[in-house]
Write a protein that holds these residues in place. Structure first.
Motif, PDB file in Angstrom:
ATOM      1  N   GLY A  96       0.830  -1.200   0.000  1.00 31.49           N
ATOM      2  CA  GLY A  96       0.000   0.000   0.000  1.00 31.49           C
ATOM      3  C   GLY A  96       0.860   1.244   0.000  1.00 31.49           C
ATOM      4  O   GLY A  96       1.051   1.869  -1.028  1.00 31.49           O
ATOM      5  N   SER A  97       1.446   1.557   1.168  1.00 28.91           N
ATOM      6  CA  SER A  97       2.318   2.736   1.247  1.00 28.91           C
ATOM      7  C   SER A  97       3.778   2.308   1.407  1.00 28.91           C
ATOM      8  O   SER A  97       4.069   1.294   2.051  1.00 28.91           O
ATOM      9  N   LEU A  98       4.669   3.088   0.832  1.00 29.14           N
ATOM     10  CA  LEU A  98       6.103   2.795   0.984  1.00 29.14           C
ATOM     11  C   LEU A  98       6.751   3.720   2.022  1.00 29.14           C
ATOM     12  O   LEU A  98       7.970   3.786   2.113  1.00 29.14           O
ATOM     13  N   ASN A  99       5.917   4.400   2.788  1.00 23.71           N
ATOM     14  CA  ASN A  99       6.435   5.266   3.851  1.00 23.71           C
ATOM     15  C   ASN A  99       7.251   4.459   4.851  1.00 23.71           C
ATOM     16  O   ASN A  99       6.754   3.478   5.396  1.00 23.71           O
ATOM     17  N   GLY A 100       8.474   4.881   5.075  1.00 25.32           N
ATOM     18  CA  GLY A 100       9.302   4.207   6.064  1.00 25.32           C
ATOM     19  C   GLY A 100       9.885   2.886   5.592  1.00 25.32           C
ATOM     20  O   GLY A 100      10.495   2.167   6.377  1.00 25.32           O
ATOM     21  N   VAL A 101       9.680   2.546   4.318  1.00 31.58           N
ATOM     22  CA  VAL A 101      10.241   1.290   3.788  1.00 31.58           C
ATOM     23  C   VAL A 101      11.604   1.585   3.154  1.00 31.58           C
ATOM     24  O   VAL A 101      11.699   2.455   2.281  1.00 31.58           O
ATOM     25  N   PRO A 102      12.653   0.912   3.577  1.00 23.80           N
ATOM     26  CA  PRO A 102      13.994   1.178   3.032  1.00 23.80           C
ATOM     27  C   PRO A 102      14.070   0.932   1.525  1.00 23.80           C
ATOM     28  O   PRO A 102      13.501  -0.035   1.017  1.00 23.80           O
ATOM     29  N   ARG A 103      14.753   1.834   0.862  1.00 21.57           N
ATOM     30  CA  ARG A 103      14.919   1.731  -0.590  1.00 21.57           C
ATOM     31  C   ARG A 103      16.399   1.821  -0.945  1.00 21.57           C
ATOM     32  O   ARG A 103      17.144   2.585  -0.335  1.00 21.57           O
ATOM     33  N   ILE A 104      16.783   1.050  -1.940  1.00 21.43           N
ATOM     34  CA  ILE A 104      18.146   1.128  -2.482  1.00 21.43           C
ATOM     35  C   ILE A 104      18.195   2.346  -3.402  1.00 21.43           C
ATOM     36  O   ILE A 104      17.513   2.384  -4.426  1.00 21.43           O
ATOM     37  N   ARG A 105      18.999   3.332  -3.043  1.00 20.72           N
ATOM     38  CA  ARG A 105      19.075   4.573  -3.812  1.00 20.72           C
ATOM     39  C   ARG A 105      20.213   4.552  -4.823  1.00 20.72           C
ATOM     40  O   ARG A 105      20.178   5.249  -5.839  1.00 20.72           O
TER      41      ARG A 105
END
Ligand SMILES: [Zn+2]
Lengths: 399, 163
Positions: free
Chosen positions: A231-240
């Motif tokens: 649903g939301s990607l808030n606070g989900v770690p992402r590979i930048r």
């Protein structure tokens, strides 16, 4: 978030140690843990990027298919990568390329190793044309010899002391005390380090990282897949960013396992040396700078090498790493904690798993799940490592 | 290449073609016939300079003197294929920067000269020393390796008196 970000949906590790068991046993524990953490089934994985181990026969050279078969053939595409200490990050890069190209949405990145006791020695047989064999034969140039030369330069050029190197060990031993995946969980005092025997002057036994068994895995996905699932990607770690750049000629630092550097006789050295360029390629890709980083996981093959990394990462200027360390900035609670996991100092090196483990740690930190070693409020972190033959990597993860 | 030493001992290099065993030994590197860059150890094939597509690396002697880039001292016997003497005696290694060639070359330091005797920037000179001794086909043989020794005043002058 950028369309080029990858979502870290799940991470998992097998604790580091020294048991000498089949490396796939450790890997399977990490793989199952990562799947569980991601909340997906093995059959959902479309791509397996395996980081190879070169000391475990054929299954080690084809880690991608080894683990795909162990988990039960599910038709996933695979790749297997060897890039020395950076193998795990090169595998992540392969998975990332496949996802960003639109070939798949869900990938597993995995690495596991079983290691011999003592110094890393070359593979057997007499090979008088192999520089890795010859450096042992002609010079007795073990890995610590190279680490020691970097350490000695810090002493002669910047006034670093054995106490400074010991302080790195003391800090990391505190960081790793409560890490359930760390192999060495014992607080060390400066005196413990200074009283341990010299291996390659000026480095002592407790300045140098051990070799370990261990495994790490992660599940990375496309943004679309993760959004649909979470649903939301808030606070989900992402590979930048994932940087796997090679050196630019001429390389002017004497690196493992070389007898000599490149020549500066007709080509001037590049503006950025190899380890600097690894980190800066990551910053540039992420559109971030050193001051955006709340923490770093670096390859502390020796205590003194951790200090070198402060400078390569741009956390301070060359020659200022000892000051940064002494100020407490790189300890948990400081401005930019380095190796909150405890680093190689507490883990020992399990080559194909290590670069993945660095990203696992950043993921736990960014989710606020790093119990007993949490970097409070961390929003972004960077990893850095470097191995033999121009292999290295740097990964930026943020929420 | 082999050189007869006193006492019926034959001296051979521990690796062929990397250094000479004469009174003023030097390393043998290569120089690109097109762009002029240097390489060590010697090899054939492609020039390492990415701006040069030459395949011609020509054997060339390297400077005998340089300055210390860094150094260390092995306190434990390295693993095979190093042939450590028993009992093991700690020894130093130095990486030495050659000004003309613009390269840094790692080597052992003669027995008895330890890390405490060295310093970054110190002038060094190439010598050879016995790596190990073995009877080969009935011949007492010393396998020789190049070493970096602290340079005397004359050698120090020839690299411009840098310290
Ligand atoms: Zn050339």
């Amino acid at each position: 978030m950028s369309d080029r970000d990858l979502v870290v949906l799940g991470v998992g590790m097998h604790p580091w140690g020294k048991w000498g068991r089949d490396f796939t046993e450790y890997g399977m524990v990490a793989a199952r843990a990562a799947l569980k953490d991601a909340g997906i089934e093995w059959k959902d994985v479309e791509y397996v990027a395996g980081a190879d181990t070169i000391r475990n026969g054929y299954p080690g050279f084809i880690a991608g298919s080894t683990f795909a078969q162990k988990l039960g053939w599910n038709g996933a595409s695979i790749s297997s990568n060897y890039a020395a200490c950076a193998s795990g990050a090169h595998s992540l890069q392969a998975a990332r390329a496949s996802i960003l190209a639109g070939f798949c949405d869900v990938a597993m990145v995995i690495g596991a190793d079983t290691t011999p006791k003592g110094f890393f020695a070359p593979v057997g047989g007499e090979r008088k044309t192999d520089p890795d064999w010859l450096r042992f034969h002609l010079l007795g140039a073990t890995n610590p010899v190279y680490f020691a030369m970097f350490a000695r330069r810090r002493m002669d050029l910047y006034g670093a002391t054995s106490e400074d190197f010991a302080r790195v060990k003391v800090k990391n031993s505190r960081h790793g005390l409560n890490n359930p995946y760390a192999r060495f969980r014992k607080e060390n005092a400066i005196e413990d380090v200074l009283n341990s025997p010299i291996v390659s002057d000026p480095l002592r036994l407790l300045d140098i990282c051990a070799t370990s068994d261990g495994a790490a895995a992660m599940i990375v996905t496309s943004r679309a897949y993760a959004e649909k699932k979470l649903g939301s990607l808030n606070g989900v770690p992402r590979i930048r960013a994932v940087s796997t750049v090679t050196p630019t000629y001429p390389q002017t630092i004497l690196e493992l396992p070389d007898f000599a550097t490149d020549s500066t006789a007709v080509v001037s050295p590049p503006a950025r040396g190899f380890k600097d360029s690894l980190c800066w390629a990551a910053y540039e890709e992420a559109g971030m700078s050193p001051s955006d980083m709340n923490m770093a996981e670096v390859y502390d093959l020796s205590t003194a090498l951790e200090l070198d990394w402060y400078e390569h990462l741009g956390l301070c200027a060359p020659g200022e790493a000892e000051g940064l360390l002494r100020s407490g900035a790189t300890a948990i609670g400081g401005r930019v904690p380095v190796n909150p996991s405890g680093g190689l100092s507490c883990f020992g090196e399990a080559i194909p798993a290590q670069a993945i483990a660095q990203v696992c740690e950043l993921t736990w930190q960014l989710r606020g799940q790093a119990q007993g070693r949490q970097v409070e409020g961390a929003k972004a972190g960077i990893t850095a490592n470097q191995g033999l033959f121009g292999n290295g990597s740097s990964v930026i993860v943020s929420v | 290449m082999s050189v007869s030493a006193a006492g019926g001992v034959t001296r051979v290099p521990a690796v062929e073609g990397w250094y000479t065993l004469d009174h003023e030994p030097h390393l043998i590197g290569c120089r690109c016939a097109v762009c002029g860059t240097y390489v060590f150890p010697p090899r054939s094939g492609a020039c390492p300079n990415p701006n040069c597509d030459s395949e011609e690396l020509v054997s060339t002697p390297l400077s005998r003197v340089g300055t210390v880039w860094s150094y260390t001292e092995n306190q434990y016997a390295p693993p095979a294929p190093y042939r450590a003497a028993e009992p093991f005696e700690p020894y130093a290694l130095a990486a030495v920067q050659l000004e003309k060639e613009g390269i840094i070359v790692l080597g052992q330091v003669p027995r008895g000269i330890m890390a405490a005797d060295l310093k970054v920037g110190m002038p060094m000179q190439l010598e050879t020393d016995v790596l190990y001794r073995e009877v080969v086909d009935g011949v007492d043989t010393e396998f020789m390796v190049y070493v970096w020794a602290p340079a005397g005043p004359t050698a120090a002058e020839s690299i411009g008196g840098r310290s």
